[in-house]
Design a protein around this motif. Structure first.
Motif, short mmCIF file in Angstrom:
data_model
loop_
_atom_site.label_atom_id
_atom_site.label_comp_id
_atom_site.label_asym_id
_atom_site.label_seq_id
_atom_site.Cartn_x
_atom_site.Cartn_y
_atom_site.Cartn_z
N ASN A 1 63.04 0.58 -9.97
CA ASN A 1 63.04 -0.59 -9.09
C ASN A 1 64.38 -1.31 -9.13
O ASN A 1 64.89 -1.76 -8.09
CB ASN A 1 61.91 -1.54 -9.51
N LEU A 2 64.98 -1.41 -10.32
CA LEU A 2 66.28 -2.04 -10.46
C LEU A 2 67.35 -1.27 -9.69
O LEU A 2 68.21 -1.86 -9.02
CB LEU A 2 66.64 -2.16 -11.93
N ASN A 3 67.32 0.05 -9.78
CA ASN A 3 68.31 0.87 -9.07
C ASN A 3 68.18 0.70 -7.56
O ASN A 3 69.18 0.65 -6.83
CB ASN A 3 68.14 2.34 -9.46
N LYS A 4 66.93 0.62 -7.06
CA LYS A 4 66.73 0.41 -5.63
C LYS A 4 67.27 -0.95 -5.18
O LYS A 4 67.91 -1.07 -4.13
CB LYS A 4 65.24 0.50 -5.30
N LEU A 5 67.04 -1.97 -6.01
CA LEU A 5 67.55 -3.29 -5.67
C LEU A 5 69.08 -3.32 -5.68
O LEU A 5 69.70 -3.97 -4.83
CB LEU A 5 66.99 -4.33 -6.65
N LYS A 6 69.69 -2.61 -6.63
CA LYS A 6 71.15 -2.53 -6.67
C LYS A 6 71.70 -1.84 -5.42
O LYS A 6 72.73 -2.25 -4.86
CB LYS A 6 71.60 -1.78 -7.92
N GLU A 7 71.02 -0.78 -4.99
CA GLU A 7 71.46 -0.07 -3.79
C GLU A 7 71.36 -0.95 -2.55
O GLU A 7 72.28 -0.99 -1.71
CB GLU A 7 70.61 1.19 -3.61
N ILE A 8 70.26 -1.68 -2.43
CA ILE A 8 70.10 -2.61 -1.30
C ILE A 8 71.17 -3.70 -1.33
O ILE A 8 71.76 -4.05 -0.30
CB ILE A 8 68.70 -3.23 -1.32
N ASN A 9 71.44 -4.22 -2.52
CA ASN A 9 72.46 -5.27 -2.66
C ASN A 9 73.84 -4.75 -2.27
O ASN A 9 74.62 -5.45 -1.61
CB ASN A 9 72.46 -5.76 -4.10
#
Length: 225
Positions: free
Chosen positions: A90-98
């Protein structure tokens, strides 16, 4: 006669099933407490009914976290590994979106445009045109709202001013003034003033003569009768 052997299978009647669960839950809770006191054991017991209600027991000498830690050490199983992996994904997905959002902001500011193709540049231009149009519409709406507000304020001030002028004119119409310089006119003005409390008479009285006046006229003083 001894009790008959109960067949171990699911009790179909919901009421009987709940009664049996309540009785056996009390019995197993009692056994857990006895093990804790008699054998100095550390016991943790968790139970969920068919309706999802939680019942638990933990030995007073320990805590739930300590029990889980000891279980992981004894069994070699990491209870939190799967949860940690989900959180990491989930953290990696949020970093990608950011990262994508930051790149889009830079492109809207005219930066990082070298890697964009012509269709991408054209799409970015169209999106910015739409954004400018929405900003312009919002700006005109704000200006229109402020203009209407100021017009209402000006109208209210004009109405207040007109009301004050009308009140002043009405009050001024009730007051009359007369200036007299002869005794006859003064007495007649006094007599006229007796009939109206809003008439004021003034008398012009000679003061000291002006000796330096070549024409021989003196000055007059003004007094309220």
């Amino acid at each position: 006669m001894g009790r008959g052997k109960i067949e171990i299978k699911r009790i179909e009647n919901p009421t009987n099933r709940q009664v049996t669960y309540s009785k056996r839950r009390a019995g197993i809770m009692k056994k857990a407490q006895e093990l804790t006191v008699l054998c100095d054991a550390q016991v943790s017991l968790l139970m969920f009914s068919s309706t999802g209600k939680l019942s638990e027991f933990i030995s007073p000498s320990t805590s739930t976290k300590d029990i889980y830690d000891r279980y992981q050490q004894a069994s070699g199983i990491n209870l939190w590994q799967s949860h940690y992996e989900k959180m990491q994904d989930n953290l990696n997905k949020l970093k990608e979106i950011n990262s994508k959002l930051r790149k889009e902001i830079r492109q809207r500011n005219g930066e990082d445009l070298d890697d964009l193709s012509f269709p991408q540049l054209r799409g970015l231009e169209q999106n910015m045109d739409k954004s400018v149009e929405r900003v312009r519409i919002r700006k005109f709406h704000v200006i229109s709202t402020q203009t209407d507000t100021y017009k209402k304020k000006v109208k209210n001030l004009e109405e207040t001013q007109n009301n004050l002028l009308r009140a002043f004119e009405a009050r001024d119409a009730d007051c009359q003034y007369a200036i007299v310089n002869q005794e006859v006119d003064y007495q007649s003005s006094i007599g006229l003033g007796n009939g109206s409390s809003h008439i004021f008479a003034f008398r012009l009285q000679p003061s000291q003569p002006n000796l330096q006046d070549d024409e021989g006229y003196g000055s007059y003083g003004l007094s309220l009768a």
